[in-house]
Design a protein around this motif. Structure first.
Motif, mmCIF file in Angstrom:
data_model
loop_
_atom_site.group_PDB
_atom_site.id
_atom_site.type_symbol
_atom_site.label_atom_id
_atom_site.label_comp_id
_atom_site.label_asym_id
_atom_site.label_seq_id
_atom_site.Cartn_x
_atom_site.Cartn_y
_atom_site.Cartn_z
ATOM 1 N N THR A 89 0.865 -1.172 0.000
ATOM 2 C CA THR A 89 0.000 0.000 0.000
ATOM 3 C C THR A 89 0.904 1.225 0.000
ATOM 4 N N HIS A 90 0.346 2.366 -0.342
ATOM 5 C CA HIS A 90 1.143 3.585 -0.287
ATOM 6 C C HIS A 90 1.655 3.819 1.137
ATOM 7 N N ARG A 91 0.812 3.520 2.112
ATOM 8 C CA ARG A 91 1.198 3.758 3.501
ATOM 9 C C ARG A 91 2.322 2.823 3.951
ATOM 10 N N GLY A 145 10.694 5.434 4.888
ATOM 11 C CA GLY A 145 10.978 6.540 5.800
ATOM 12 C C GLY A 145 10.665 7.900 5.184
ATOM 13 N N VAL A 146 9.576 7.941 4.401
ATOM 14 C CA VAL A 146 9.177 9.192 3.751
ATOM 15 C C VAL A 146 7.715 9.467 4.086
ATOM 16 N N PRO A 147 7.269 10.715 3.937
ATOM 17 C CA PRO A 147 5.852 11.014 4.165
ATOM 18 C C PRO A 147 4.962 10.272 3.164
ATOM 19 N N LEU A 148 3.743 9.970 3.583
ATOM 20 C CA LEU A 148 2.799 9.277 2.711
ATOM 21 C C LEU A 148 2.614 10.027 1.399
ATOM 22 N N GLY A 149 2.603 11.344 1.464
ATOM 23 C CA GLY A 149 2.408 12.151 0.259
ATOM 24 C C GLY A 149 3.491 11.941 -0.782
ATOM 25 N N PHE A 202 4.131 7.960 -7.278
ATOM 26 C CA PHE A 202 3.445 6.780 -7.811
ATOM 27 C C PHE A 202 1.962 6.897 -7.468
ATOM 28 N N ALA A 203 1.175 7.311 -8.445
ATOM 29 C CA ALA A 203 -0.226 7.642 -8.186
ATOM 30 C C ALA A 203 -1.062 6.427 -7.789
ATOM 31 N N THR A 204 -0.756 5.260 -8.363
ATOM 32 C CA THR A 204 -1.560 4.071 -8.088
ATOM 33 C C THR A 204 -0.684 2.957 -7.521
ATOM 34 N N LEU A 205 -1.346 1.933 -6.997
ATOM 35 C CA LEU A 205 -0.607 0.768 -6.503
ATOM 36 C C LEU A 205 0.096 0.054 -7.653
ATOM 37 N N VAL A 246 7.286 -0.143 -10.542
ATOM 38 C CA VAL A 246 8.650 0.315 -10.278
ATOM 39 C C VAL A 246 9.418 -0.731 -9.475
ATOM 40 N N ALA A 247 8.719 -1.459 -8.601
ATOM 41 C CA ALA A 247 9.372 -2.523 -7.845
ATOM 42 C C ALA A 247 9.836 -3.634 -8.785
#
Length: 197
Positions: free
Chosen positions: A40-42, A49-53, A59-62, A68-69
């Motif tokens: 998930t984005h969260r 270690g970055v903000p959710l935003g 990466f707009a979608t899952l 990218v992974a």
């Protein structure tokens, strides 16, 4: 302008050039720990270690995260394969070398192999991932074909991928000798029976 307190972590600005790459690596880590369904984005933001935003900005979608992974994993694999192939002597026993390569993937690199196949199989239901998964297939065909011929290279690539998945799931796992025998048959064909005098 207020200065940060001594010892406080340095804040990374919005133009942090490494942030996107860290998010990509974090997505792979989440797949390793939780599987595809855990991405998930969260969860990726927490792992990076970055903000959710930041994850939703890059990466707009899952599917974007998974793509990218998969690209990251494929690039890492292709790089490792290039190093392996360049270190292989021209006169090496190719069937034996391929058996050793498979054994490395299902033992020392087992965790990475599971992650990569999780992502690879996800492409069945996510068309956006298919281009990245095809890059890995194409690299295998090219490398194996350069040691044999194009058709045998394609055969070996399919055998290699199938053996990795089967070996990762099988209990007990196939032995190295069993794997080498399969590669040897694919490369050289069935042995010709000896004629009787």
């Amino acid at each position: 302008m207020a200065k940060s307190a001594p010892g406080a972590p340095r804040r990374r600005g919005p133009n942090d050039p490494e942030r996107r790459a860290r998010i990509a690596k974090a997505a792979i880590e989440v797949v390793a720990q939780r599987g595809i369904d855990g991405v998930t984005h969260r969860s990726v933001a927490a792992a990076a270690g970055v903000p959710l935003g930041s994850t939703t900005y890059h990466f707009a979608t899952l599917d974007d995260l998974l793509e990218v992974a998969l690209h990251e994993a494929a690039e890492k694999n292709v790089h490792a394969l290039k190093e392996w192939e360049s270190a292989l002597p021209p006169d090496a026993d190719f069937a034996a070398a391929l058996a050793d390569l498979v054994m490395g993937y299902i033992h020392e690199q087992y965790r990475d192999t599971v992650v990569e196949y999780d992502l690879y199989v996800a492409a069945l239901h996510r068309p956006a991932l298919r281009k990245a998964s095809a890059a890995w297939d194409d690299a295998l065909i090219a490398f194996f074909g350069s040691r044999t011929d194009p058709l045998t290279g394609r055969l070996l690539a399919g055998l290699f991928c199938g053996l990795l998945m089967q070996a990762a799931l099988a209990d007990p796992r196939p032995t190295r000798d069993e794997i080498e025998t399969l590669f040897r048959r694919a490369i050289h064909g069935p042995e010709t029976p000896r004629s009787r005098d």
